[in-house]
Design a protein around this motif. Structure first.
Motif, PDB file in Angstrom:
ATOM      1  N   THR A  90      45.682  -1.792 -26.742  1.00 35.60           N
ATOM      2  CA  THR A  90      46.692  -1.236 -27.642  1.00 35.60           C
ATOM      3  C   THR A  90      48.052  -1.881 -27.376  1.00 35.60           C
ATOM      4  OG1 THR A  90      47.260   0.553 -26.113  1.00 35.60           O
ATOM      5  CG2 THR A  90      45.532   1.013 -27.755  1.00 35.60           C
ATOM      6  N   PRO A  91      48.922  -1.966 -28.377  1.00 32.86           N
ATOM      7  CA  PRO A  91      50.262  -2.531 -28.157  1.00 32.86           C
ATOM      8  C   PRO A  91      51.036  -1.821 -27.061  1.00 32.86           C
ATOM      9  CG  PRO A  91      49.816  -2.324 -30.510  1.00 32.86           C
ATOM     10  CD  PRO A  91      48.683  -1.649 -29.803  1.00 32.86           C
ATOM     11  N   TRP A  92      50.798  -0.512 -26.890  1.00 32.82           N
ATOM     12  CA  TRP A  92      51.551   0.240 -25.881  1.00 32.82           C
ATOM     13  C   TRP A  92      51.233  -0.221 -24.460  1.00 32.82           C
ATOM     14  CZ3 TRP A  92      55.789   2.630 -26.753  1.00 32.82           C
ATOM     15  CH2 TRP A  92      56.035   3.217 -27.990  1.00 32.82           C
ATOM     16  N   VAL A  93      49.974  -0.585 -24.205  1.00 34.34           N
ATOM     17  CA  VAL A  93      49.623  -1.080 -22.879  1.00 34.34           C
ATOM     18  C   VAL A  93      49.927  -2.575 -22.764  1.00 34.34           C
ATOM     19  CG1 VAL A  93      47.755  -1.376 -21.196  1.00 34.34           C
ATOM     20  CG2 VAL A  93      47.890   0.714 -22.563  1.00 34.34           C
ATOM     21  N   GLN A  94      49.656  -3.326 -23.812  1.00 36.25           N
ATOM     22  CA  GLN A  94      49.898  -4.769 -23.763  1.00 36.25           C
ATOM     23  C   GLN A  94      51.382  -5.105 -23.582  1.00 36.25           C
ATOM     24  OE1 GLN A  94      47.654  -7.485 -23.796  1.00 36.25           O
ATOM     25  NE2 GLN A  94      46.242  -5.801 -23.316  1.00 36.25           N
ATOM     26  N   ARG A  95      52.286  -4.228 -24.051  1.00 41.62           N
ATOM     27  CA  ARG A  95      53.716  -4.499 -23.871  1.00 41.62           C
ATOM     28  C   ARG A  95      54.102  -4.540 -22.395  1.00 41.62           C
ATOM     29  NH1 ARG A  95      56.945   0.141 -22.905  1.00 41.62           N
ATOM     30  NH2 ARG A  95      58.807  -0.727 -23.874  1.00 41.62           N
ATOM     31  N   LEU A  96      53.283  -3.915 -21.542  1.00 38.23           N
ATOM     32  CA  LEU A  96      53.589  -3.910 -20.118  1.00 38.23           C
ATOM     33  C   LEU A  96      53.446  -5.294 -19.497  1.00 38.23           C
ATOM     34  CD1 LEU A  96      51.914  -0.543 -19.015  1.00 38.23           C
ATOM     35  CD2 LEU A  96      54.305  -0.965 -19.638  1.00 38.23           C
ATOM     36  N   ARG A  97      52.802  -6.231 -20.205  1.00 36.97           N
ATOM     37  CA  ARG A  97      52.768  -7.621 -19.766  1.00 36.97           C
ATOM     38  C   ARG A  97      54.172  -8.231 -19.756  1.00 36.97           C
ATOM     39  NH1 ARG A  97      47.732 -10.299 -19.993  1.00 36.97           N
ATOM     40  NH2 ARG A  97      46.063  -9.196 -21.092  1.00 36.97           N
ATOM     41  N   HIS A  98      55.089  -7.611 -20.470  1.00 39.65           N
ATOM     42  CA  HIS A  98      56.429  -8.177 -20.648  1.00 39.65           C
ATOM     43  C   HIS A  98      57.512  -7.358 -19.950  1.00 39.65           C
ATOM     44  CE1 HIS A  98      54.662 -10.957 -23.508  1.00 39.65           C
ATOM     45  NE2 HIS A  98      54.028  -9.920 -24.036  1.00 39.65           N
ATOM     46  N   ILE A  99      57.071  -6.542 -18.974  1.00 41.22           N
ATOM     47  CA  ILE A  99      58.016  -5.794 -18.134  1.00 41.22           C
ATOM     48  C   ILE A  99      57.634  -6.063 -16.683  1.00 41.22           C
ATOM     49  CG2 ILE A  99      58.870  -3.517 -17.467  1.00 41.22           C
ATOM     50  CD1 ILE A  99      58.281  -2.569 -20.323  1.00 41.22           C
ATOM     51  N   HIS A 100      58.521  -6.701 -15.947  1.00 41.42           N
ATOM     52  CA  HIS A 100      58.219  -7.049 -14.564  1.00 41.42           C
ATOM     53  C   HIS A 100      58.032  -5.799 -13.709  1.00 41.42           C
ATOM     54  CE1 HIS A 100      59.842 -11.050 -15.677  1.00 41.42           C
ATOM     55  NE2 HIS A 100      59.058 -11.484 -14.708  1.00 41.42           N
ATOM     56  N   GLN A 101      57.123  -5.881 -12.766  1.00 39.80           N
ATOM     57  CA  GLN A 101      56.916  -4.785 -11.829  1.00 39.80           C
ATOM     58  C   GLN A 101      58.128  -4.612 -10.917  1.00 39.80           C
ATOM     59  OE1 GLN A 101      54.677  -2.513 -11.523  1.00 39.80           O
ATOM     60  NE2 GLN A 101      55.031  -1.731  -9.466  1.00 39.80           N
TER      61      GLN A 101
END
Length: 468
Positions: A39-50
């Motif tokens: 889902t876009p909501w989980v995939q967007r986390l690829r673009h937020i650094h840990q």
């Protein structure tokens, strides 16, 4: 034979292969874990650094929230395998193991879904003004945006829900939020669910077990930070909650110590905090240009709002026809290029034990410390530019205040469950630690700033007097 076609694998440098249910042979009205991940909501986390801004300091620490949440989902299965038998013993009404595992896996996967750019920084500098945290925003997303899919999940790689079980998104949303003190709503929850929450909010959780391993490994700080296997092996649910056998206490203390080391050496690194000072100032001046308002009222926009989108946008501002936007664009460009104006000139560490009144310490108020340091400078230096930064890490809950109430110790010699603080090794750990630093444009007045801070500390218990 194992139904290999019902799962997909993702390889992880820490956990090896991470399995999740695939789309193969799914019924038309059934969702899979892969669908949630995609889902876009989980995939967007690829673009937020840990690591918020530490990736600007530690070149190999480019990992994202996406890799982390997959790891937490995987640890949810490992925790279920270790803990479900004891959970079923303390609460006979617990659902099937497959239900508990799927519930915990989805909580692990989605616990960071509400994060904005720069992670926890965004909570403090944006979400807080709307009465939100990434957890409360994430809970809304789980229930209202992902709820229809979550309700139709029927299986995970290790089991299938019974025919009369349906995953409850509201339970997932509740699990990912920090417990509130004396909450009547919390007390109404079934016992098994309250106990599961300790695996998301507590001293050692599937969340912090993953991020300590991952951040230590990816930053180059430690290839194997602590003994995960021993911690899980000696953990179980007693009548009081999540409990560790006394044979596992050394592993727990090692984990707590490693987490504290990461805060000191990585998350609170002097250059990381200098970047945070500059980011906070340019972000505050840019807020209205970055996002239109309350994310709850602009969820579609928030789904597309990440560090990647933000950093691309602000770099373009230097070409704006508006003078103020161009000036902000120049400031953002300097930040992105790591041209940071602030240099640490003085650092003091303060460690608070069980008996220390930390909340009444003057080092609970950064603005107060800044004012007092300025007053302590010679008259001719009182107009110089400097910044005070106070970073705080909690080693363990303060047992005389509102503690987590979720972690206990099994004393094998007496065959009794006690508070963790009954163990002397654990009790001697600090409750919290603060690093107070002074930053300036240059080191020209380092001695005067250091002396002013030292006079202010006096008997406050600084254990380290380091000038840089």
């Amino acid at each position: 034979m194992r139904a290999y076609h019902l799962e997909n694998l993702s390889h992880d440098p820490l956990h090896g292969y991470i399995a999740f249910s695939s789309d193969s042979d799914r019924a038309e009205d059934e969702a899979t874990e892969r669908q949630i991940i995609d889902t876009p909501w989980v995939q967007r986390l690829r673009h937020i650094h840990q690591l918020q801004t530490a990736w600007w300091v530690f070149p190999s620490a480019e990992h994202t929230r996406f890799q982390h949440v997959l790891g937490v989902m995987h640890l949810a299965s490992r925790a279920t395998a270790a803990l479900y038998p004891s959970l079923a013993e303390v609460d006979r009404d617990v659902p099937s193991r497959a239900y508990v595992e799927s519930l915990l896996r989805m909580a692990g996967l989605l616990h960071d879904v509400g994060h904005g750019p720069f992670g926890h920084f965004f909570d403090e500098h944006f979400l807080q003004s709307f009465g939100l945290t990434h957890e409360t925003l994430g809970a809304h997303i789980i229930v209202h945006e992902l709820g229809p899919l979550l309700r139709t999940i029927r299986r995970n790689p290790n089991g299938r829900l019974t025919d009369d079980e349906r995953l409850d998104p509201e339970q997932i949303a509740w699990l990912i939020q920090r417990p509130a003190a004396n909450s009547a709503d919390d007390e109404r929850r079934p016992r098994w669910l309250r106990y599961l929450r300790s695996l998301l909010s507590g001293i050692y959780t599937i969340d912090n077990l993953d991020f300590v391993l991952r951040d230590a490994y990816m930053s180059g700080y430690s290839p194997r930070a602590f003994d995960l296997e021993r911690l899980l092996h000696y953990s179980f649910f007693s009548d009081r909650g999540l409990t560790i056998h006394d044979r596992g206490i050394d592993a727990l203390v090692r984990f707590i110590g490693m987490k504290a080391e990461l805060f000191r050496a990585v998350y609170f690194h002097r250059t990381v905090r200098a970047i945070d000072i500059e980011l906070a100032e340019v972000f505050a001046d840019s807020r209205e240009l970055l996002f239109p308002g309350n994310p709850l009222e602009h969820l579609a926009d928030y789904c597309e709002f990440t560090e990647s989108s933000l950093l691309v946008d602000v770099r373009r501002w230097v070409r704006s026809s508006d003078a103020r936007t161009r000036e902000l664009g120049a400031r953002w460009r300097r930040l992105v290029e790591r041209n940071i104006p602030w240099k640490m000139v003085c650092q003091r560490n303060l460690v608070f034990s069980e008996d220390d009144p930390e909340q009444t310490s003057i080092f609970s108020d950064r603005e107060f410390v800044a004012r007092k340091v300025r007053e302590g400078l010679p008259a001719e230096l009182r107009e110089i530019e400097f910044r005070i930064d106070i970073a705080r890490h909690i080693h363990r809950p303060h047992t005389r205040g509102h503690a987590s109430g979720q972690n206990f110790l099994y004393d094998s010699s007496a065959d009794v469950v006690r508070p963790l603080s009954a163990n002397q090794l654990y009790k001697r750990l600090p409750v919290s630690h603060r690093i107070c630093r002074v930053y300036a444009r240059t080191a020209e007045h380092a001695s005067a700033l250091s002396a002013a801070l030292d006079r202010l500390i006096g008997g406050a218990g600084a254990d380290d007097l380091t000038n840089m």
